[in-house]
Design a protein around this motif. Sequence first.
Motif, PDB file in Angstrom:
ATOM      1  N   PRO A   1      39.828  10.831  16.804  1.00 44.33           N
ATOM      2  CA  PRO A   1      39.465  10.411  15.437  1.00 44.33           C
ATOM      3  C   PRO A   1      40.533   9.582  14.748  1.00 44.33           C
ATOM      4  O   PRO A   1      40.245   8.525  14.168  1.00 44.33           O
ATOM      5  N   VAL A   2      41.795  10.019  14.802  1.00 36.01           N
ATOM      6  CA  VAL A   2      42.856   9.283  14.107  1.00 36.01           C
ATOM      7  C   VAL A   2      43.114   7.935  14.768  1.00 36.01           C
ATOM      8  O   VAL A   2      43.486   6.962  14.098  1.00 36.01           O
ATOM      9  N   GLY A   3      42.886   7.869  16.078  1.00 32.95           N
ATOM     10  CA  GLY A   3      43.033   6.586  16.767  1.00 32.95           C
ATOM     11  C   GLY A   3      42.014   5.576  16.285  1.00 32.95           C
ATOM     12  O   GLY A   3      42.344   4.411  16.017  1.00 32.95           O
ATOM     13  N   ILE A   4      40.769   6.016  16.151  1.00 30.99           N
ATOM     14  CA  ILE A   4      39.699   5.122  15.699  1.00 30.99           C
ATOM     15  C   ILE A   4      39.901   4.709  14.250  1.00 30.99           C
ATOM     16  O   ILE A   4      39.878   3.524  13.908  1.00 30.99           O
ATOM     17  N   VAL A   5      40.124   5.701  13.382  1.00 36.33           N
ATOM     18  CA  VAL A   5      40.291   5.416  11.952  1.00 36.33           C
ATOM     19  C   VAL A   5      41.551   4.582  11.714  1.00 36.33           C
ATOM     20  O   VAL A   5      41.550   3.640  10.913  1.00 36.33           O
ATOM     21  N   GLY A   6      42.619   4.924  12.415  1.00 33.51           N
ATOM     22  CA  GLY A   6      43.865   4.196  12.240  1.00 33.51           C
ATOM     23  C   GLY A   6      43.750   2.743  12.659  1.00 33.51           C
ATOM     24  O   GLY A   6      44.280   1.850  11.988  1.00 33.51           O
TER      25      GLY A   6
ATOM     26  N   ILE B   1      40.608  19.736  13.712  1.00 30.35           N
ATOM     27  CA  ILE B   1      41.997  19.331  13.492  1.00 30.35           C
ATOM     28  C   ILE B   1      42.134  17.824  13.647  1.00 30.35           C
ATOM     29  O   ILE B   1      42.854  17.170  12.880  1.00 30.35           O
ATOM     30  N   GLY B   2      41.425  17.255  14.632  1.00 29.98           N
ATOM     31  CA  GLY B   2      41.472  15.814  14.837  1.00 29.98           C
ATOM     32  C   GLY B   2      40.938  15.034  13.647  1.00 29.98           C
ATOM     33  O   GLY B   2      41.507  14.004  13.257  1.00 29.98           O
ATOM     34  N   ILE B   3      39.855  15.516  13.075  1.00 27.39           N
ATOM     35  CA  ILE B   3      39.273  14.844  11.899  1.00 27.39           C
ATOM     36  C   ILE B   3      40.213  14.958  10.695  1.00 27.39           C
ATOM     37  O   ILE B   3      40.462  13.983   9.991  1.00 27.39           O
ATOM     38  N   VAL B   4      40.759  16.157  10.477  1.00 26.55           N
ATOM     39  CA  VAL B   4      41.655  16.361   9.339  1.00 26.55           C
ATOM     40  C   VAL B   4      42.929  15.522   9.498  1.00 26.55           C
ATOM     41  O   VAL B   4      43.495  15.049   8.506  1.00 26.55           O
TER      42      VAL B   4
ATOM     43  N   LEU C   1      46.846   9.539   7.451  1.00 24.68           N
ATOM     44  CA  LEU C   1      47.051   8.099   7.370  1.00 24.68           C
ATOM     45  C   LEU C   1      47.316   7.662   5.934  1.00 24.68           C
ATOM     46  O   LEU C   1      47.781   6.550   5.691  1.00 24.68           O
ATOM     47  N   VAL C   2      47.017   8.538   4.986  1.00 26.70           N
ATOM     48  CA  VAL C   2      47.325   8.275   3.577  1.00 26.70           C
ATOM     49  C   VAL C   2      48.769   8.690   3.316  1.00 26.70           C
ATOM     50  O   VAL C   2      49.116   9.857   3.506  1.00 26.70           O
ATOM     51  N   PRO C   3      49.646   7.768   2.914  1.00 24.36           N
ATOM     52  CA  PRO C   3      51.043   8.123   2.644  1.00 24.36           C
ATOM     53  C   PRO C   3      51.141   9.231   1.599  1.00 24.36           C
ATOM     54  O   PRO C   3      50.511   9.162   0.547  1.00 24.36           O
TER      55      PRO C   3
ATOM     56  N   SER D   1      50.821  14.889  17.907  1.00 25.58           N
ATOM     57  CA  SER D   1      51.626  13.782  17.395  1.00 25.58           C
ATOM     58  C   SER D   1      52.001  12.796  18.494  1.00 25.58           C
ATOM     59  O   SER D   1      52.221  11.613  18.224  1.00 25.58           O
ATOM     60  N   ILE D   2      52.087  13.262  19.733  1.00 23.61           N
ATOM     61  CA  ILE D   2      52.601  12.409  20.812  1.00 23.61           C
ATOM     62  C   ILE D   2      51.718  11.189  21.055  1.00 23.61           C
ATOM     63  O   ILE D   2      52.180  10.050  20.915  1.00 23.61           O
ATOM     64  N   PRO D   3      50.438  11.365  21.410  1.00 21.74           N
ATOM     65  CA  PRO D   3      49.617  10.164  21.640  1.00 21.74           C
ATOM     66  C   PRO D   3      49.393   9.341  20.382  1.00 21.74           C
ATOM     67  O   PRO D   3      49.380   8.104  20.425  1.00 21.74           O
ATOM     68  N   ALA D   4      49.244  10.001  19.230  1.00 18.92           N
ATOM     69  CA  ALA D   4      48.938   9.281  17.991  1.00 18.92           C
ATOM     70  C   ALA D   4      50.086   8.363  17.581  1.00 18.92           C
ATOM     71  O   ALA D   4      49.878   7.173  17.281  1.00 18.92           O
TER      72      ALA D   4
END
Length: 277
Positions: free
Chosen positions: A99-104, A156-159, A164-166, A196-199
Motif C-alpha cells: 500500500p505505501v509503495g503504491i500511494v507513495g 498495518i500496511g494501509i495505516v 507519508l504525511v510529515p 521500514s526496510i523495503p519502504a
Amino acid sequence: MNLLQALLLGIVEGITEFLPVSSTGHLTIVEKLLGLQVNDKGVTAFTAIIQVGAIIAVIVYFWRDIVRLIAAWFRGLANRNARGADYRLAWFVIIGTIPVGIVGFLGRHFISGPLRNLWVVVIALVVWSAVMWFAERVALKQRNEQKMNLTDAVFIGIVQCFSLVPGVSRSGATISAGLLRGLDRVAATRISFFLSIPALVAAGGFEALTSASDISATVGWGATAVGTLVSLIVAYVSIAWLLRLVQRHPISVFIWYRIAVAVVIALLLGFGVISAT
C-alpha cells in the motif's frame, strides 16, 4: 549544503527515524532553521536518501532475523510442507509494504510539494498523538509476531500510508496499527522495523536515481554521503534504545514531546521566525 549541516541532519534522521516523533517533520524543521529551501528538489532528495543509512542500521541490527525470514520464504516457495510461521511473516512484510509503495509513488509530487508545509507538520503531530494514545488505551497486546495474520498485515500496511504525511511518523503509524490489531508492543515495534526496510530503501533508491542531478547541483554528494553515514550510526543506537523502552513503557510516552514540538513550531510560525513553506 555544507558538511556541518549534513552532519546535523544525519543526527536528526538517525534519532527520529524509528521513534514515533516523525523524522520527516523534524528534518523539515531543522532544514528551515538552517536556512535551507525545504521544497528544493535536491534537499527533498537528500532527506529521502539519508533514510537509507537508517535502514542499513535496521538490516545490521536485525541481520539474523532477516536472513531467517528470507530463507524461510524461499524454502516455503519450493516446499509446501516448509511453510511455517516465518514463511507467513515474510509474506506479511511484503504485503504490508504494497500500500505505501503504491500511494507513495502515485502521490510523490504532492508529498514532496504541498505536504512539505510546517502547518501540516503541526497538525499531524497533534492528531496522530491522539491516535497513539487511543491505540495504547484499547490495545489488548495478546499476540507476538509469530501469531500475526494476513488481516494484520493489510491493516498495518494501509495505516503506514498515513506516515507519508510529515508529522505523523512511520513508526508511530505502524506501531499504533499493530497495537490496534492486538499485537504486543514489542511485536508491533519489530514489525514496524521490518516494514521500514523495503519502504525506505525503495524511496531512497528512487530519489537517488531520479534526482542525481538535483543532488549534485544544490546539495552535493559529499554532504549526502556524510548525512547517510551519520544517520546509520545514530539510528543503530536509536533502534536498540527503542526496543528496550517498549518492553516497559507505552509509546504514549512520546505524546507530550510531540505536542511540545507542535506548539514550538506553531509559535515560531505565528511570530514569523520561520515560514511554513
